[in-house]
Scaffold this motif. Structure first.
Motif, PDB file in Angstrom:
ATOM      1  N   VAL A  97       0.847  -1.194   0.000  1.00 20.63           N
ATOM      2  CA  VAL A  97       0.000   0.000   0.000  1.00 20.63           C
ATOM      3  C   VAL A  97       0.882   1.242   0.000  1.00 20.63           C
ATOM      4  N   GLU A  98       0.489   2.238  -0.772  1.00 22.54           N
ATOM      5  CA  GLU A  98       1.232   3.499  -0.856  1.00 22.54           C
ATOM      6  C   GLU A  98       0.330   4.606  -0.319  1.00 22.54           C
ATOM      7  N   MET A  99       0.719   5.178   0.824  1.00 19.24           N
ATOM      8  CA  MET A  99      -0.184   6.157   1.438  1.00 19.24           C
ATOM      9  C   MET A  99      -0.419   7.377   0.561  1.00 19.24           C
ATOM     10  N   ALA A 100       0.538   7.702  -0.316  1.00 21.31           N
ATOM     11  CA  ALA A 100       0.387   8.864  -1.196  1.00 21.31           C
ATOM     12  C   ALA A 100      -0.790   8.706  -2.149  1.00 21.31           C
ATOM     13  N   GLN A 101      -1.213   7.464  -2.432  1.00 20.03           N
ATOM     14  CA  GLN A 101      -2.347   7.241  -3.326  1.00 20.03           C
ATOM     15  C   GLN A 101      -3.637   7.818  -2.743  1.00 20.03           C
ATOM     16  N   ALA A 102      -3.773   7.746  -1.408  1.00 17.30           N
ATOM     17  CA  ALA A 102      -4.987   8.229  -0.757  1.00 17.30           C
ATOM     18  C   ALA A 102      -4.774   9.533   0.001  1.00 17.30           C
ATOM     19  N   SER A 103      -3.578   9.729   0.531  1.00 14.97           N
ATOM     20  CA  SER A 103      -3.331  10.854   1.440  1.00 14.97           C
ATOM     21  C   SER A 103      -2.157  11.729   1.003  1.00 14.97           C
ATOM     22  N   GLY A 104      -1.852  11.712  -0.299  1.00 10.43           N
ATOM     23  CA  GLY A 104      -0.681  12.428  -0.799  1.00 10.43           C
ATOM     24  C   GLY A 104      -0.918  13.908  -1.062  1.00 10.43           C
ATOM     25  N   LEU A 105       0.149  14.669  -0.974  1.00  7.06           N
ATOM     26  CA  LEU A 105       0.086  16.112  -1.195  1.00  7.06           C
ATOM     27  C   LEU A 105      -0.384  16.478  -2.608  1.00  7.06           C
ATOM     28  N   PRO A 106       0.020  15.735  -3.661  1.00  7.47           N
ATOM     29  CA  PRO A 106      -0.432  16.093  -5.012  1.00  7.47           C
ATOM     30  C   PRO A 106      -1.945  15.992  -5.213  1.00  7.47           C
ATOM     31  N   LEU A 107      -2.658  15.353  -4.279  1.00  7.99           N
ATOM     32  CA  LEU A 107      -4.110  15.226  -4.396  1.00  7.99           C
ATOM     33  C   LEU A 107      -4.827  16.524  -4.058  1.00  7.99           C
ATOM     34  N   LEU A 108      -4.096  17.473  -3.460  1.00  5.59           N
ATOM     35  CA  LEU A 108      -4.694  18.738  -3.045  1.00  5.59           C
ATOM     36  C   LEU A 108      -4.113  19.907  -3.829  1.00  5.59           C
ATOM     37  N   SER A 109      -4.951  20.869  -4.137  1.00  2.00           N
ATOM     38  CA  SER A 109      -4.449  22.114  -4.714  1.00  2.00           C
ATOM     39  C   SER A 109      -3.796  22.933  -3.604  1.00  2.00           C
TER      40      SER A 109
END
Length: 392
Positions: A97-109
């Motif tokens: 599991v890669e936490m960035a997939q769900a909780s990563g900084l690139p997911l937010l503006s």
């Protein structure tokens, strides 16, 4: 003139990290493969996209054909729906599991970044699905997080209760942690505390920062998530309070543990709550991909690695340097390419060559221009230099 003789095939191992914000490690590998095919060069490309546990960790495993992909809808750091994928190995019942997939900084503006309330709950939802599938071992890759909640959100998704003095669930993020009074557990279907404790938890990350203090999660990684000097004290105090209650409840101290500060303290939370083991993300992935074996199974003529920025700090355990040192052990030259080059071969003698893919552009070219030109500049660099790198 092409230095590669058409009758002398060469083997190139491509093992890059991503160019964050522009090209994934998988995309870099695909670019190399495409250029070699288009130019008709007699080069066998062996692609192994890499990661240190953060962005691209799951893709690297899937690209190598080592696992099945499982995709589901989860919450991003501010509670919006996002599609996320983890890797599943059915024979060993191992989830990667890669936490960035769900909780990563690139997911937010930029405007959506809120370190006070950002939650890792979505990562917990991925873990829940893995457990429901029967996971006996879970490898959790950390890095690139938007959160600073000590992993509390993910732990809540797993069934841990984070309660205030009125026995009510606390809100998300450090703001919620400041009100934490008691830690409990409520089983969710087949997910009992005993079941969680029976799983082998492995945390893959390549930072050594502790949870707290001037080198801790908030001080070092907080600013990129939106932590301002005005917010720092409150968030640091919340994490310290969380560590105190964690130690009291589970008898494990994580505040000074090297690596506990990874992903906004998620590493510390999972060590404290679930006795997770911290390992090097690069080493774990290199073992999963059997990278050392490639050098023994076939003659590799050159290794190509990559990262967004290469500077003097690269030598201190960064992924390109680890790839170069591995190649060196097998007497194979290694070349590194990057978006921004701030080091010489004298600084980094483990490399045969160093190139910025933007080396033909003026130094003052704005970053946003460089990012948009990354794919074509990578192609241009490969066409210009690849034959020379592989020449004896």
């Amino acid at each position: 003139m092409n230095p590669i003789h058409p009758q002398v095939p060469k083997t190139l191992l491509v093992a890059p990290d991503s160019f964050k914000g522009s090209l994934s490690a998988v995309a870099i590998c695909q670019s190399v493969e495409k250029v070699v095919k288009k130019m008709g060069w007699p080069i066998q490309v062996v692609s192994r996209p890499m990661s240190d546990g953060g962005e691209g960790f799951v893709d690297a495993v899937l690209y190598a054909g080592l696992a099945q992909s499982v995709t589901l809808e989860v919450q991003n750091p501010i509670g919006k729906a996002v599609s996320a994928t983890f890797a599943w190995q059915p024979d060993s019942r191992t989830a990667i599991v890669e936490m960035a997939q769900a909780s990563g900084l690139p997911l937010l503006s930029q405007d959506e970044r809120n370190p006070l309330k950002a939650s890792s709950y979505g990562t917990g939802q991925l873990l829940v699905r893995a457990i429901e599938m029967g996971a006996k071992k879970i490898v959790l890759g950390l890095g690139g997080s938007a959160t600073n909640d000590g992993g509390a959100g993910a732990l809540q998704a797993l069934g841990f209760q984070m309660l205030n003095s009125h026995n009510q669930s606390i809100g998300p993020g450090p703001k919620g942690l400041s009100e934490l009074s008691k830690i409990g557990f409520e089983p969710q279907g087949q997910i009992t505390l005993e079941r969680l404790q029976s799983i082998e938890w492995v945390i893959a990350c390549d930072v050594t920062n502790p949870l707290l203090g001037p080198l801790g999660a908030t001080a070092v990684f907080g600013p990129q998530k939106g932590v301002t000097p005005a917010l720092y004290s409150m968030i640091e105090t919340s994490l310290q309070h969380f560590a105190d209650l964690m130690e009291r409840r589970f008898k494990r101290s994580v505040r000074n543990l090297p690596g506990a500060g990874a992903a906004g303290g998620m590493a510390g939370g999972f060590v404290g709550f679930l006795d997770a083991k911290l390992v090097s993300g690069f080493t774990l992935l290199a073992d999963l991909l059997a990278l050392e074996n490639l050098f023994e199974e076939q003659k590799i003529d050159c290794v190509l690695t990559a990262e967004g920025k290469i500077d003097e700090q690269t030598q201190y355990g960064k992924l390109p340097a680890q790839i170069a040192l591995m190649a060196q052990r097998h007497h194979v030259p290694c070349v590194a390419i990057c978006g921004k080059l701030e080091a010489s071969l004298q600084d980094l003698p483990m490399f045969k060559a160093l190139h910025s893919i933007h080396e033909h552009l003026p130094p003052e070219t704005p970053l946003e221009i460089l990012l948009t030109q990354t794919p074509q500049n990578l192609t241009k660099t490969l066409k210009q230099h690849l034959p020379t790198w592989l020449a004896n």
